[in-house]
Design an enzyme around this catalytic site. Structure first.
Site, PDB file in Angstrom:
ATOM      1  N   THR A 184       0.854  -1.192   0.000  1.00 53.32           N
ATOM      2  CA  THR A 184       0.000   0.000   0.000  1.00 53.32           C
ATOM      3  C   THR A 184       0.886   1.237   0.000  1.00 53.32           C
ATOM      4  O   THR A 184       2.049   1.170   0.409  1.00 53.32           O
ATOM      5  CB  THR A 184      -0.886   0.041   1.258  1.00 53.32           C
ATOM      6  OG1 THR A 184      -0.014  -0.025   2.387  1.00 53.32           O
ATOM      7  CG2 THR A 184      -1.848  -1.111   1.304  1.00 53.32           C
ATOM      8  N   LYS A 443     -13.276  18.159  10.822  1.00 45.30           N
ATOM      9  CA  LYS A 443     -14.218  18.074  11.945  1.00 45.30           C
ATOM     10  C   LYS A 443     -14.463  19.476  12.478  1.00 45.30           C
ATOM     11  O   LYS A 443     -13.618  20.051  13.142  1.00 45.30           O
ATOM     12  CB  LYS A 443     -13.668  17.133  13.008  1.00 45.30           C
ATOM     13  CG  LYS A 443     -13.557  15.741  12.411  1.00 45.30           C
ATOM     14  CD  LYS A 443     -13.238  14.652  13.391  1.00 45.30           C
ATOM     15  CE  LYS A 443     -13.393  13.329  12.647  1.00 45.30           C
ATOM     16  NZ  LYS A 443     -12.459  12.311  12.987  1.00 45.30           N
TER      17      LYS A 443
END
Ligand code: AMP
Length: 550
Positions: A184, A443
């Site tokens: 990855t 957020k």
């Protein structure tokens, strides 16, 4: 009671056997690393892949040994691919866009015994060779005349396979045997190896070529622009020979003019790549008032399809866009955004909205969204949660148990699903939309803002070449979005123009608190925006409003 059907293990060597038996003369065309366009066939690739097996065995390579490749998409790469996998060795693709030290780390971790590479990458090989602990054999994908002078003992691929017979045995082992290894991108921590099996690759290729996914057949001409080192070229190196399509391998030239040339001269009908490649092609087409004449479908994935790209392909050129989402751990196909009969009566703009979503899972992929406690969220297209997946071509663990979450070494949640690290919604028709990477979501005041949604809109504004949104710490709201713009050459879009462009397209509280222009938005090794680098660049950035308050 067991069924009474034949025992026919799903091993990938059967895919090339099938192509040889049924489409021996179908072409595999390559823009070679040496320069000219070369023409090969499945029949000949089968012959040469057998010779690769013979050569590997002659040099002591055995089942389970890892065979590295640092190479673009070419016919020789395909031969080594099947030659290694066919004998039960593990073909390990390496991403040349990583830093050399990272590549060396990955090769050592995988314990590759052989390294096949394109001569383009000789400088990388020379740099890493002193660091490598397991590689015994360096083979350049070329003939003797093109082997560069080097401090590393390099063999020419053509010499390596020369004189080998074609009767090397393939298959005959368990279908769960490892076939391929791909690490990855490793945006956090060390890269982790995803170890595909023969069975997972065969099932994945069949799933990826269902009608509502790639839907390719023997009349197609497929060009995998997505590299074989990016999660199996999204299955195309298996799908092509499986369905008998002609394959066009673009080598190392992925710029707009080179891609367009191959599309036209070879009559490509189907291709796949990340959005950045398409931005390059579309800019070239626009500047030169050109139009692809044979291309019918493009798969775009790896990151979200910008609306401007979707519109350009479908509305300007009449080419169907298949928006795909997936990840290395999923072989990589997770979803594809083909419309359903339920969308037929909708107007074009509503259909477009659906096509911008990441799509629905083919058979073999199960999906659900959950909150932080693992409780499932409704599939109403609004609630969003962590996206979990399960299926026969999805990783249960990483190589050497990296990132294990339980004492069996598995990287799975308690419910047996794999956590994708993405946050998503799923609508009542099962269509998934990525809201963000869990770590990129902004957020703000206890609510989540999707950086991807704002980016996709912003790239549609005048004078914008690329856009990125990151969260910046804010004393009142925790985080607020900062819009980072790479202008098109010669353009100077202003903050006010850009914010005005976004007005009405996103909720008021999603509006970026500021806009900055940069020369270049950094891209990671697979062509995606490198948010980590951007966060580093802007770590001391403060919004004008925050500064004023201090
Ligand atoms: P990789 O394993 O390097 O291919 O990265 C996989 C990740 O890329 C996924 O988990 C997503 O975060 C992202 N990704 C892939 N395709 C898409 C897409 N169509 N839209 C948004 N994000 C995507």
């Amino acid at each position: 009671m067991l069924g009474l059907m034949q025992d026919w293990p799903l091993t990938v060597d059967r895919i090339l056997d099938h192509a040889k038996a049924n489409f021996p003369n179908r072409e595999v065309v390559t823009r070679s690393i040496e320069g000219p366009i070369t023409r090969n066939t499945y029949g000949n690739i089968w012959t040469r892949a057998k010779k690769v097996t013979g050569a590997l065995r002659a040099r002591g390579i055995q089942m389970g040994d890892r065979v590295g490749t640092l190479a673009w998409n070419t016919d020789r790469h395909l031969e080594a691919w099947y030659g290694a996998m066919g004998m039960g060795a593990v073909l390990h693709t390496l991403n040349p866009r990583l830093f050399p030290e990272q590549i060396a780390w990955i090769i050592n971790h995988a314990e590759d015994k052989v390294l096949f590479f394109d001569t383009t990458f000789t400088p990388i090989v020379e740099k890493i060779a002193p660091l490598l602990t397991s590689v015994k054999l360096y083979v350049a994908f070329t003939d003797r005349a093109h082997v560069p002078e080097s401090s590393v003992p390099i063999e020419a691929y053509e010499d390596f396979i020369h004189g080998q017979s074609t009767d090397a045995a393939w298959g005959g082992f368990d279908e769960n045997t490892a076939a391929g290894l791909c690490y990855t991108s490793g945006t956090t921590g060390d890269p982790k190896g995803v170890l595909y099996s023969h069975r997972s690759n065969v099932l994945h290729a069949m799933a990826a070529n269902q009608t509502d996914v790639f839907g390719c057949g023997a009349s197609d001409v497929v060009m995998p622009i997505v590299p074989m080192f990016h999660a199996n070229a999204w299955a195309i190196s298996f799908v092509g020979p499986m369905c008998g399509a002609k394959v066009v391998m673009p080598g190392g030239k992925l710029d707009g003019p080179s891609v367009f040339e191959l599309l036209e001269t070879e009559g490509v009908t189907f291709t796949a790549a990340v959005p950045t490649v398409w931005l390059g092609l579309l800019a070239f087409l626009r500047e030169n008032k050109l139009k692809p004449t044979t291309l019918k479908r493009v798969v775009i994935g790896g990151s979200a399809v910008p609306e401007a790209v979707l519109r350009a392909f479908e509305e300007d050129y009449g080419i169907e866009v298949l928006h795909g989402w997936g990840m290395t751990e999923m072989s990589p196909m997770g979803t594809v955004g083909k419309l359903l009969p339920e969308h037929a009566a909708q107007d074009r703009e509503s259909q477009l909205k659906t096509k911008l979503k990441q799509g629905r899972p083919p058979f073999t992929v199960e999906m659900k969204i959950v909150d932080d406690e693992g409780v499932e969220k409704p599939h109403d297209g609004k609630a969003f949660g962590r996206l979990l997946v399960r299926g026969p071509s999805i990783a249960k663990a990483y190589f050497k148990n990296a990132g294990a979450k339980n004492d069996k070494g598995e990287a799975l949640e308690k419910c047996g699903f794999f956590d994708t690290g993405d946050v998503a919604t799923i609508d009542p028709l099962g269509i998934m939309q990525i809201t963000d990477r869990a770590k990129d979501v902004i957020k703000s005041g206890g609510e989540w803002i999707s950086s991807i949604d704002i980016e996709n809109l912003a790239v549609g504004a005048d004078g914008v070449a690329n856009a990125a949104v990151i969260g910046i710490l804010h004393p009142k709201w925790d985080e607020r979005p900062l819009l980072i713009i790479e202008p098109k050459p010669g353009a100077q879009p202003t903050r006010d123009q850009l914010l005005k462009f976004l007005e009405g397209k996103i909720a008021k509280w999603w509006m970026p608190d500021d806009v900055v222009l940069v020369e270049k938005i950094p891209l990671g090794a697979t062509g995606k925006i490198n948010k980590l680098a951007l966060r580093e660049t802007f770590k001391n950035y403060k919004f004008p409003t925050t500064q004023a308050a201090e």
